[in-house]
Enzyme design. Structure first.
Site, PDB file in Angstrom:
ATOM      1  N   THR A   1       0.843  -1.202   0.000  1.00 46.49           N
ATOM      2  CA  THR A   1       0.000   0.000   0.000  1.00 46.49           C
ATOM      3  C   THR A   1       0.878   1.252   0.000  1.00 46.49           C
ATOM      4  O   THR A   1       1.975   1.247   0.551  1.00 46.49           O
ATOM      5  CB  THR A   1      -0.923   0.061   1.245  1.00 46.49           C
ATOM      6  OG1 THR A   1      -0.108  -0.043   2.409  1.00 46.49           O
ATOM      7  CG2 THR A   1      -1.961  -1.036   1.246  1.00 46.49           C
TER       8      THR A   1
ATOM      9  N   LYS B   1      -4.736   8.548  15.084  1.00 42.14           N
ATOM     10  CA  LYS B   1      -5.841   9.505  15.293  1.00 42.14           C
ATOM     11  C   LYS B   1      -7.200   8.800  15.295  1.00 42.14           C
ATOM     12  O   LYS B   1      -8.133   9.231  15.987  1.00 42.14           O
ATOM     13  CB  LYS B   1      -5.815  10.629  14.251  1.00 42.14           C
ATOM     14  CG  LYS B   1      -4.961  11.808  14.682  1.00 42.14           C
ATOM     15  CD  LYS B   1      -3.527  11.472  14.703  1.00 42.14           C
ATOM     16  CE  LYS B   1      -2.630  11.854  15.763  1.00 42.14           C
ATOM     17  NZ  LYS B   1      -1.258  11.425  15.584  1.00 42.14           N
TER      18      LYS B   1
ATOM     19  N   GLY C   1       9.510   6.623  27.302  1.00 43.11           N
ATOM     20  CA  GLY C   1       9.720   7.809  26.465  1.00 43.11           C
ATOM     21  C   GLY C   1       8.492   8.696  26.511  1.00 43.11           C
ATOM     22  O   GLY C   1       7.416   8.292  26.095  1.00 43.11           O
TER      23      GLY C   1
ATOM     24  N   ILE D   1       5.749  12.698  21.996  1.00 42.20           N
ATOM     25  CA  ILE D   1       4.383  12.755  21.465  1.00 42.20           C
ATOM     26  C   ILE D   1       3.831  11.361  21.154  1.00 42.20           C
ATOM     27  O   ILE D   1       2.710  11.019  21.573  1.00 42.20           O
ATOM     28  CB  ILE D   1       4.338  13.656  20.205  1.00 42.20           C
ATOM     29  CG1 ILE D   1       4.614  15.107  20.595  1.00 42.20           C
ATOM     30  CG2 ILE D   1       2.989  13.531  19.504  1.00 42.20           C
ATOM     31  CD1 ILE D   1       4.618  16.091  19.435  1.00 42.20           C
ATOM     32  N   ILE D   2       4.614  10.538  20.454  1.00 40.30           N
ATOM     33  CA  ILE D   2       4.082   9.228  20.021  1.00 40.30           C
ATOM     34  C   ILE D   2       3.729   8.364  21.233  1.00 40.30           C
ATOM     35  O   ILE D   2       2.644   7.770  21.304  1.00 40.30           O
ATOM     36  CB  ILE D   2       5.084   8.521  19.088  1.00 40.30           C
ATOM     37  CG1 ILE D   2       5.188   9.290  17.758  1.00 40.30           C
ATOM     38  CG2 ILE D   2       4.683   7.075  18.826  1.00 40.30           C
ATOM     39  CD1 ILE D   2       6.199   8.743  16.761  1.00 40.30           C
TER      40      ILE D   2
ATOM     41  N   GLY E   1      11.946   7.527  20.074  1.00 41.47           N
ATOM     42  CA  GLY E   1      12.348   8.292  18.888  1.00 41.47           C
ATOM     43  C   GLY E   1      12.417   7.427  17.642  1.00 41.47           C
ATOM     44  O   GLY E   1      12.162   6.215  17.691  1.00 41.47           O
TER      45      GLY E   1
ATOM     46  N   ASP F   1      11.364  12.617   6.713  1.00 47.21           N
ATOM     47  CA  ASP F   1      12.020  12.259   7.979  1.00 47.21           C
ATOM     48  C   ASP F   1      13.520  12.098   7.809  1.00 47.21           C
ATOM     49  O   ASP F   1      14.285  12.380   8.734  1.00 47.21           O
ATOM     50  CB  ASP F   1      11.440  10.948   8.529  1.00 47.21           C
ATOM     51  CG  ASP F   1      10.101  11.145   9.221  1.00 47.21           C
ATOM     52  OD1 ASP F   1       9.551  12.262   9.141  1.00 47.21           O
ATOM     53  OD2 ASP F   1       9.595  10.179   9.827  1.00 47.21           O
TER      54      ASP F   1
ATOM     55  N   HIS G   1     -17.879  34.261  18.891  1.00 48.74           N
ATOM     56  CA  HIS G   1     -18.114  33.974  20.311  1.00 48.74           C
ATOM     57  C   HIS G   1     -19.316  33.049  20.448  1.00 48.74           C
ATOM     58  O   HIS G   1     -20.313  33.255  19.760  1.00 48.74           O
ATOM     59  CB  HIS G   1     -18.393  35.272  21.068  1.00 48.74           C
ATOM     60  CG  HIS G   1     -18.725  35.053  22.506  1.00 48.74           C
ATOM     61  ND1 HIS G   1     -17.756  34.772  23.441  1.00 48.74           N
ATOM     62  CD2 HIS G   1     -19.925  35.033  23.159  1.00 48.74           C
ATOM     63  CE1 HIS G   1     -18.347  34.607  24.626  1.00 48.74           C
ATOM     64  NE2 HIS G   1     -19.658  34.757  24.481  1.00 48.74           N
TER      65      HIS G   1
HETATM   66  P1  FAD Z   1       7.586   7.629   5.679  1.00 47.10           P
HETATM   67  O1  FAD Z   1       6.186   7.940   5.979  1.00 47.10           O
HETATM   68  O2  FAD Z   1       8.419   6.950   6.708  1.00 47.10           O
HETATM   69  O3  FAD Z   1       7.565   6.758   4.365  1.00 47.10           O
HETATM   70  C1  FAD Z   1       8.704   6.169   3.840  1.00 47.10           C
HETATM   71  C2  FAD Z   1       8.263   5.102   2.872  1.00 47.10           C
HETATM   72  O4  FAD Z   1       9.401   4.627   2.180  1.00 47.10           O
HETATM   73  C3  FAD Z   1       7.644   3.883   3.555  1.00 47.10           C
HETATM   74  O5  FAD Z   1       6.443   3.539   2.934  1.00 47.10           O
HETATM   75  C4  FAD Z   1       8.692   2.788   3.367  1.00 47.10           C
HETATM   76  O6  FAD Z   1       8.107   1.499   3.228  1.00 47.10           O
HETATM   77  C5  FAD Z   1       9.328   3.235   2.066  1.00 47.10           C
HETATM   78  N1  FAD Z   1      10.689   2.761   1.900  1.00 47.10           N
HETATM   79  C6  FAD Z   1      11.745   2.975   2.739  1.00 47.10           C
HETATM   80  N2  FAD Z   1      12.859   2.442   2.217  1.00 47.10           N
HETATM   81  C7  FAD Z   1      12.497   1.906   1.037  1.00 47.10           C
HETATM   82  C8  FAD Z   1      13.215   1.216   0.041  1.00 47.10           C
HETATM   83  N3  FAD Z   1      14.514   1.024   0.140  1.00 47.10           N
HETATM   84  N4  FAD Z   1      12.529   0.778  -1.044  1.00 47.10           N
HETATM   85  C9  FAD Z   1      11.206   0.981  -1.165  1.00 47.10           C
HETATM   86  N5  FAD Z   1      10.471   1.632  -0.242  1.00 47.10           N
HETATM   87  C10 FAD Z   1      11.125   2.094   0.837  1.00 47.10           C
HETATM   88  N6  FAD Z   1       3.422  13.162  11.873  1.00 47.10           N
HETATM   89  C11 FAD Z   1       2.554  14.178  11.822  1.00 47.10           C
HETATM   90  O7  FAD Z   1       2.811  15.173  11.136  1.00 47.10           O
HETATM   91  N7  FAD Z   1       1.376  14.145  12.528  1.00 47.10           N
HETATM   92  C12 FAD Z   1       1.049  13.083  13.292  1.00 47.10           C
HETATM   93  O8  FAD Z   1      -0.013  13.079  13.913  1.00 47.10           O
HETATM   94  C13 FAD Z   1       1.936  11.995  13.359  1.00 47.10           C
HETATM   95  N8  FAD Z   1       1.635  10.918  14.101  1.00 47.10           N
HETATM   96  C14 FAD Z   1       2.490   9.865  14.107  1.00 47.10           C
HETATM   97  C15 FAD Z   1       2.155   8.757  14.867  1.00 47.10           C
HETATM   98  C16 FAD Z   1       2.995   7.664  14.908  1.00 47.10           C
HETATM   99  C17 FAD Z   1       2.625   6.467  15.721  1.00 47.10           C
HETATM  100  C18 FAD Z   1       4.204   7.678  14.139  1.00 47.10           C
HETATM  101  C19 FAD Z   1       5.126   6.498  14.144  1.00 47.10           C
HETATM  102  C20 FAD Z   1       4.548   8.781  13.378  1.00 47.10           C
HETATM  103  C21 FAD Z   1       3.696   9.882  13.364  1.00 47.10           C
HETATM  104  N9  FAD Z   1       4.001  11.021  12.625  1.00 47.10           N
HETATM  105  C22 FAD Z   1       3.144  12.065  12.608  1.00 47.10           C
HETATM  106  C23 FAD Z   1       5.254  11.130  11.842  1.00 47.10           C
HETATM  107  C24 FAD Z   1       4.966  10.876  10.353  1.00 47.10           C
HETATM  108  O9  FAD Z   1       4.399   9.609  10.201  1.00 47.10           O
HETATM  109  C25 FAD Z   1       6.249  10.980   9.559  1.00 47.10           C
HETATM  110  O10 FAD Z   1       6.854  12.227   9.805  1.00 47.10           O
HETATM  111  C26 FAD Z   1       5.968  10.859   8.082  1.00 47.10           C
HETATM  112  O11 FAD Z   1       5.368   9.633   7.771  1.00 47.10           O
HETATM  113  C27 FAD Z   1       7.281  10.975   7.305  1.00 47.10           C
HETATM  114  O12 FAD Z   1       7.019  10.886   5.954  1.00 47.10           O
HETATM  115  P2  FAD Z   1       8.149  10.422   4.942  1.00 47.10           P
HETATM  116  O13 FAD Z   1       7.538  10.584   3.598  1.00 47.10           O
HETATM  117  O14 FAD Z   1       9.424  11.086   5.224  1.00 47.10           O
HETATM  118  O15 FAD Z   1       8.423   8.882   5.239  1.00 47.10           O
END
Ligand code: FAD
Length: 469
Positions: free
Chosen positions: A40, A54, A183, A186-187, A274, A315, A447
């Protein structure tokens, strides 16, 4: 078996960063391949992060609110939680959104290649599917959006089914009678709020002297007072020194200010200390892209790595690790590749803990203003003086604004209270637009609302409100 694909842009990873970059690049007329190892789209945020947490927090809030209505004249019985139905509901929310992304990719003719991607050269990436077949992608430009994963601690037996990371906790294998959140970020606190509402007794241990260390002390003091009513034990300035998985429970030993003298037995332990970036797992060096020892990839303000046609977002380029930051970086990277002269230079990246009460802040914190030597002044409007908060049983909270003393400009703002996250938008916009105290105070807020507290805090700053509790 091997396939070959040629593309103008390859995006590695389909989280909020990756899918936003792919869609924006496609909308700008570029030919795009999106590589994702899972079946997915949506990455951590949609599958095991923002969205499922959420969905569960929504249920948790209703459970807690319903139990707190007795003094308003309404009494509910003890709630019955069907964990299988709750899990299925959460999964339905996820699939609604990830399925939607699949449709949006198709509509834009983004070529989704499923499998694990690794660089093989400065213009080539090999994607290995689960069945072992490999797709060789040759690209003009790449956007690395491979995200992050939970940090594991070396002395913890993570393989035990009762020791969870956030992904395990969201799967809800069972509702523990008692649970340790390791920890106080937030998470961990969000998941603690969910399990507390479902009936678990929650302990939290945090090495620092406050929960959510990035937020200002006064906000967190108020938050901690509220959340202490729900959690059993909040152990600040304390660390876990040993974790032993025995048949009858997980035994945890502590050291520090609030450490219990003896090991404490828990049914489950959530390790939420973290997240670590995936930069080191994609053979970036084969493309010449530098990765730091910690797995981050450094970028400039156009999200370009040290290799000019390879970009990185989300990230794995650094803090804050938040979905909305990834999305905005994604747009800039895609637009730069499409030839636009855009830059990622936000004044504000909002942070929200969707706990109960919520904690939300944006712009400069007081701590940052001090560090930067800025002459600032704060103004606070307590929700105990808000008609809407009193009517909604939500007086545990306040709104704080931080102004530049020299020109009265809004530098930052923070809130603690019910739905604080939904109220933060005005502060974000105010900072980005360069609003000053007068702009906020003269704006007519409806208000009775909680967002009125922003205008009222500005009036406090201006000195027109002085009689607060
Ligand atoms: P990611 O979402 O980490 O996506 C990376 C993708 O790359 C993944 O699908 C992975 O499978 C794929 N991938 C990695 N390496 C490879 C590879 N070599 N080949 C193919 N695919 C690969 N942030 C908020 O802003 N609000 C929130 O409320 C919030 N709540 C959170 C709650 C939890 C429990 C967690 C764990 C995180 C939360 N976050 C929240 C943080 C947020 O999920 C991340 O900041 C965000 O998903 C980062 O997006 P990204 O695109 O950098 O990477």
């Amino acid at each position: 078996m091997s396939n070959t694909v040629k593309t103008q842009v390859v995006v590695l990873g389909s989280g909020p960063g990756g899918y936003s970059a792919a869609f924006r690049a496609a909308d700008l007329g570029l030919d795009v391949v999106l590589v994702e190892r899972f079946s997915t789209l949506g990455g951590v945020c949609l599958n095991v992060g923002c969205i499922p947490s959420k969905a569960l927090l929504h249920v948790a809030k209703h459970l807690v609110d319903a139990q707190n209505m007795e003094h308003e004249g309404v009494k509910f019985g003890k709630p019955e939680v069907d964990i299988d139905t709750l899990r299925a509901h959460k999964n339905k929310v996820i699939s609604q959104l990830t399925g939607g992304l699949g449709g949006m990719a198709k509509m834009r003719k983004v070529n989704v290649v499923n499998g694990y991607g690794k660089f093989t050269g400065a213009n080539t990436l090999a994607v290995e599917a689960e069945d072992g077949s490999v797709t060789e992608v040759t690209f003009d430009n790449a956007i690395i959006a491979a995200g992050s994963k939970p940090v594991k601690l070396p002395f913890i037996p993570h393989e035990d089914a009762r020791i969870w990371d956030s992904t395990d906790a969201l799967e809800m294998p069972f509702i523990p009678e008692n649970m340790l959140i390791l920890g106080g970020g937030i998470i961990g606190l969000e998941m603690g709020s969910v399990y507390s509402a479902l009936g678990a007794k929650i302990d939290v241990v945090e090495f620092m002297d406050q929960l959510i260390p990035a937020a200002d002390k006064d906000i967190i003091k108020s938050f901690t007072k509220s959340i202490s009513k729900k959690f059993e034990n909040i152990m600040l300035e304390t660390k876990v020194i040993a974790v032993e998985a025995k048949e009858d429970g997980i035994y945890v030993s502590f050291e520090g200010k609030k450490a219990p003298a003896e090991p404490v037995k828990y049914d489950a332990v959530l390790v939420a200390v973290g997240r670590t970036p995936n930069g080191g797992l994609i053979d970036a060096d084969k493309a010449g892209v530098e990765v730091t020892d910690r797995g981050f990839i450094n970028v400039d303000n156009q999200l370009r790595t040290n290799v000019p046609h390879i970009f990185a977002i989300g990230d794995l380029v650094g803090q804050p690790m938040l979905a909305h930051k990834a999305v905005h970086e994604a747009h800039v990277a895609a637009e730069v590749i499409a030839g636009k002269k855009h830059f990622f230079e936000p004044k504000v990246i909002p942070s929200i803990a969707y706990t109960d009460p919520e904690v939300a802040w944006a712009g400069l914190t007081e701590k940052e203003a001090k560090e930067q030597g800025i002459k600032y002044e704060t103004a606070i409007f307590p929700w105990a003086a808000s008609g809407r908060a009193i009517a909604s049983n939500a007086t545990d909270g306040f709104t704080k604004l931080i102004f530049d003393k020299e020109n009265d400009r809004l530098l930052g703002g923070a809130m603690v209270g019910s739905n604080a996250g939904e109220l933060l938008g005005e502060i974000c916009l105010g900072i980005e637009m360069g609003a000053d105290a007068e702009d906020l105070a003269l704006t007519i807020h409806a208000h009775p609302t909680l967002h009125e507290s922003v205008g009222l805090a500005a009036e406090v700053y201006e000195g027109s409100i002085t009689d607060l509790p």
